[in-house]
Design a protein around this motif. Structure first.
Motif, PDB file in Angstrom:
ATOM      1  N   TYR A 258       0.839  -1.203   0.000  1.00 46.73           N
ATOM      2  CA  TYR A 258       0.000   0.000   0.000  1.00 46.73           C
ATOM      3  C   TYR A 258       0.875   1.255   0.000  1.00 46.73           C
ATOM      4  CZ  TYR A 258      -3.072   3.682   1.779  1.00 46.73           C
ATOM      5  OH  TYR A 258      -3.762   4.858   1.950  1.00 46.73           O
ATOM      6  N   ALA A 259       0.452   2.261  -0.771  1.00 44.96           N
ATOM      7  CA  ALA A 259       1.080   3.587  -0.734  1.00 44.96           C
ATOM      8  C   ALA A 259      -0.022   4.634  -0.664  1.00 44.96           C
ATOM      9  CB  ALA A 259       1.959   3.820  -1.955  1.00 44.96           C
ATOM     10  N   ASP A 260       0.159   5.621   0.186  1.00 40.83           N
ATOM     11  CA  ASP A 260      -0.864   6.648   0.374  1.00 40.83           C
ATOM     12  C   ASP A 260      -0.750   7.769  -0.648  1.00 40.83           C
ATOM     13  OD1 ASP A 260      -3.124   7.189   2.137  1.00 40.83           O
ATOM     14  OD2 ASP A 260      -2.046   9.027   2.691  1.00 40.83           O
ATOM     15  N   SER A 261       0.387   7.831  -1.359  1.00 40.72           N
ATOM     16  CA  SER A 261       0.616   8.913  -2.309  1.00 40.72           C
ATOM     17  C   SER A 261       1.685   8.494  -3.310  1.00 40.72           C
ATOM     18  CB  SER A 261       1.081  10.177  -1.570  1.00 40.72           C
ATOM     19  OG  SER A 261       2.341   9.936  -0.954  1.00 40.72           O
ATOM     20  N   LEU A 262       1.821   9.287  -4.364  1.00 37.13           N
ATOM     21  CA  LEU A 262       2.889   9.049  -5.338  1.00 37.13           C
ATOM     22  C   LEU A 262       4.261   9.133  -4.686  1.00 37.13           C
ATOM     23  CD1 LEU A 262       1.548  11.018  -8.418  1.00 37.13           C
ATOM     24  CD2 LEU A 262       2.313   8.639  -8.484  1.00 37.13           C
ATOM     25  N   LYS A 263       4.443  10.092  -3.795  1.00 37.04           N
ATOM     26  CA  LYS A 263       5.732  10.245  -3.120  1.00 37.04           C
ATOM     27  C   LYS A 263       6.063   9.004  -2.295  1.00 37.04           C
ATOM     28  CE  LYS A 263       8.414  13.144   0.034  1.00 37.04           C
ATOM     29  NZ  LYS A 263       8.943  11.940   0.739  1.00 37.04           N
TER      30      LYS A 263
ATOM     31  N   LYS B 223       7.090   6.234  -4.594  1.00 34.33           N
ATOM     32  CA  LYS B 223       8.458   6.433  -5.073  1.00 34.33           C
ATOM     33  C   LYS B 223       9.470   5.976  -4.023  1.00 34.33           C
ATOM     34  CE  LYS B 223      11.594  10.067  -6.757  1.00 34.33           C
ATOM     35  NZ  LYS B 223      11.692  11.504  -7.131  1.00 34.33           N
ATOM     36  N   ASP B 224       9.245   6.325  -2.768  1.00 30.13           N
ATOM     37  CA  ASP B 224      10.157   5.915  -1.693  1.00 30.13           C
ATOM     38  C   ASP B 224      10.190   4.389  -1.559  1.00 30.13           C
ATOM     39  OD1 ASP B 224      10.737   8.555  -1.132  1.00 30.13           O
ATOM     40  OD2 ASP B 224       9.280   8.716   0.501  1.00 30.13           O
ATOM     41  N   ILE B 225       9.042   3.757  -1.703  1.00 30.96           N
ATOM     42  CA  ILE B 225       8.977   2.301  -1.626  1.00 30.96           C
ATOM     43  C   ILE B 225       9.812   1.667  -2.737  1.00 30.96           C
ATOM     44  CG2 ILE B 225       7.449   0.297  -1.899  1.00 30.96           C
ATOM     45  CD1 ILE B 225       5.254   2.030  -0.539  1.00 30.96           C
ATOM     46  N   ILE B 226       9.669   2.193  -3.942  1.00 35.39           N
ATOM     47  CA  ILE B 226      10.415   1.657  -5.082  1.00 35.39           C
ATOM     48  C   ILE B 226      11.921   1.792  -4.860  1.00 35.39           C
ATOM     49  CG2 ILE B 226      10.910   1.987  -7.546  1.00 35.39           C
ATOM     50  CD1 ILE B 226       7.950   2.942  -7.781  1.00 35.39           C
ATOM     51  N   LEU B 227      12.347   2.946  -4.392  1.00 30.38           N
ATOM     52  CA  LEU B 227      13.776   3.165  -4.173  1.00 30.38           C
ATOM     53  C   LEU B 227      14.314   2.247  -3.077  1.00 30.38           C
ATOM     54  CD1 LEU B 227      13.948   7.058  -4.481  1.00 30.38           C
ATOM     55  CD2 LEU B 227      14.692   5.350  -6.152  1.00 30.38           C
ATOM     56  N   ASN B 228      13.482   1.889  -2.125  1.00 30.95           N
ATOM     57  CA  ASN B 228      13.891   0.939  -1.087  1.00 30.95           C
ATOM     58  C   ASN B 228      13.925  -0.494  -1.610  1.00 30.95           C
ATOM     59  OD1 ASN B 228      14.357   2.723   1.074  1.00 30.95           O
ATOM     60  ND2 ASN B 228      12.179   2.806   1.566  1.00 30.95           N
ATOM     61  N   LEU B 229      13.099  -0.791  -2.602  1.00 35.81           N
ATOM     62  CA  LEU B 229      13.033  -2.143  -3.141  1.00 35.81           C
ATOM     63  C   LEU B 229      14.190  -2.451  -4.092  1.00 35.81           C
ATOM     64  CD1 LEU B 229       9.217  -2.525  -3.971  1.00 35.81           C
ATOM     65  CD2 LEU B 229      10.480  -3.749  -2.195  1.00 35.81           C
ATOM     66  N   ILE B 230      14.664  -1.439  -4.811  1.00 36.83           N
ATOM     67  CA  ILE B 230      15.668  -1.674  -5.857  1.00 36.83           C
ATOM     68  C   ILE B 230      17.058  -1.345  -5.334  1.00 36.83           C
ATOM     69  CG2 ILE B 230      16.416  -1.046  -8.176  1.00 36.83           C
ATOM     70  CD1 ILE B 230      13.567  -0.401  -8.883  1.00 36.83           C
ATOM     71  N   PRO B 231      17.935  -2.329  -5.219  1.00 37.51           N
ATOM     72  CA  PRO B 231      19.303  -2.065  -4.740  1.00 37.51           C
ATOM     73  C   PRO B 231      20.101  -1.253  -5.754  1.00 37.51           C
ATOM     74  CG  PRO B 231      18.739  -4.408  -4.595  1.00 37.51           C
ATOM     75  CD  PRO B 231      17.686  -3.754  -5.435  1.00 37.51           C
ATOM     76  N   LYS B 232      21.063  -0.522  -5.263  1.00 32.88           N
ATOM     77  CA  LYS B 232      21.978   0.198  -6.141  1.00 32.88           C
ATOM     78  C   LYS B 232      22.712  -0.809  -7.042  1.00 32.88           C
ATOM     79  CE  LYS B 232      21.086   4.203  -4.241  1.00 32.88           C
ATOM     80  NZ  LYS B 232      21.982   4.826  -3.271  1.00 32.88           N
TER      81      LYS B 232
ATOM     82  N   LEU C  21       5.484   9.625 -11.228  1.00 27.13           N
ATOM     83  CA  LEU C  21       6.318   9.334 -10.055  1.00 27.13           C
ATOM     84  C   LEU C  21       7.577  10.202 -10.006  1.00 27.13           C
ATOM     85  CD1 LEU C  21       6.265   5.433  -9.927  1.00 27.13           C
ATOM     86  CD2 LEU C  21       5.538   6.937  -8.084  1.00 27.13           C
ATOM     87  N   ASP C  22       8.010  10.700 -11.172  1.00 24.41           N
ATOM     88  CA  ASP C  22       9.225  11.529 -11.244  1.00 24.41           C
ATOM     89  C   ASP C  22      10.433  10.760 -10.696  1.00 24.41           C
ATOM     90  OD1 ASP C  22      10.678  13.826 -11.854  1.00 24.41           O
ATOM     91  OD2 ASP C  22      10.397  14.684  -9.856  1.00 24.41           O
ATOM     92  N   ILE C  23      10.580   9.520 -11.177  1.00 26.30           N
ATOM     93  CA  ILE C  23      11.634   8.659 -10.667  1.00 26.30           C
ATOM     94  C   ILE C  23      12.702   8.328 -11.704  1.00 26.30           C
ATOM     95  CG2 ILE C  23      10.592   6.414 -11.265  1.00 26.30           C
ATOM     96  CD1 ILE C  23      11.332   5.487  -8.407  1.00 26.30           C
TER      97      ILE C  23
END
Length: 213
Positions: free
Chosen positions: A29-34, A37-46, A61-63
């Motif tokens: 679940y995400a409450d907003s686009l922001k 975006k934070d969830i995605i960045l946490n899911l994808i390793p560098k 998403l501006d990602i």
């Protein structure tokens, strides 16, 4: 009134997340686009390789610019010199570590429906990338497959044809003509009924807002 709508959207999102988790997806679940975006960045390793499906939601998403830095390996379909190179970039993205896309509709039975012009998004969702992250708003929730396909035919297809300026009848009229033009927007269709066949590789982030088409 807007607060009431938000409460209802949150309930809709929570309900579909339970259904998706029971259908073998990893649903978040995400409450907003922001927040999404934070969830995605946490899911994808560098240092991960990343592919993209054409998506208004991802643009919102501006990602993408974040993935264009040297900490990631982006198959950047939007930054190629010509169409043949773009096609090759999309082909290479079929073996990315992560593939980001949206979906055109999600049924209340947990089915994901996608329709493509070129097919790279449909192909990547079905098989290829090690991980797929689907980002969707509650506006894409539908009762069943018939409603989902009608939504794509009468709403998503004409809007996307207009957005990318494909030379199709629906670009001009806003109405699906079931055309046979070269740039037909709805060439390939996939319906995913269960997410666990290949090891829960599909994560679905449901945003309790109206995002994308």
């Amino acid at each position: 009134m807007e607060n009431i709508k938000k409460i209802l959207r949150r309930k809709e999102a929570a309900n579909i997340i339970d259904i998706l988790n029971n259908k073998g997806y990893k649903a978040i679940y995400a409450d907003s686009l922001k927040e999404a975006k934070d969830i995605i960045l946490n899911l994808i390793p560098k240092n991960s390789s990343i592919g993209l499906g054409g998506s208004v939601t991802i643009n919102e998403l501006d990602i993408i610019d974040t993935f264009r830095n040297e900490e990631y390996n982006l198959y950047d379909r939007y930054n190629q010199p010509d169409w043949p190179t773009t096609l090759e970039c999309m082909r290479q993205a079929l073996l990315a570590d992560y593939f980001l896309t949206s979906t055109n509709a999600i049924t209340k039975n947990g089915e994901l429906i996608q329709v493509d012009s070129g097919g790279n998004r449909v192909a990547s969702l079905v098989y290829g990338p090690r991980n797929v992250i689907v980002i969707t708003g509650v506006n894409k929730l539908v009762e069943n497959l018939e409603e989902g396909l009608n939504r794509i035919k009468n709403h998503v297809g004409p809007l996307n044809s207009k957005r990318i300026n494909h030379k199709t009848p629906c670009n001009l009229t806003g109405i699906c003509e079931n055309c046979s033009t070269k740039q037909r927007i709805c060439n390939f269709t996939s319906i995913i009924r269960h997410g666990e066949r290949m090891g829960k590789r599909i994560t679905v982030i449901v945003i309790s807002e109206e995002v994308g088409y």
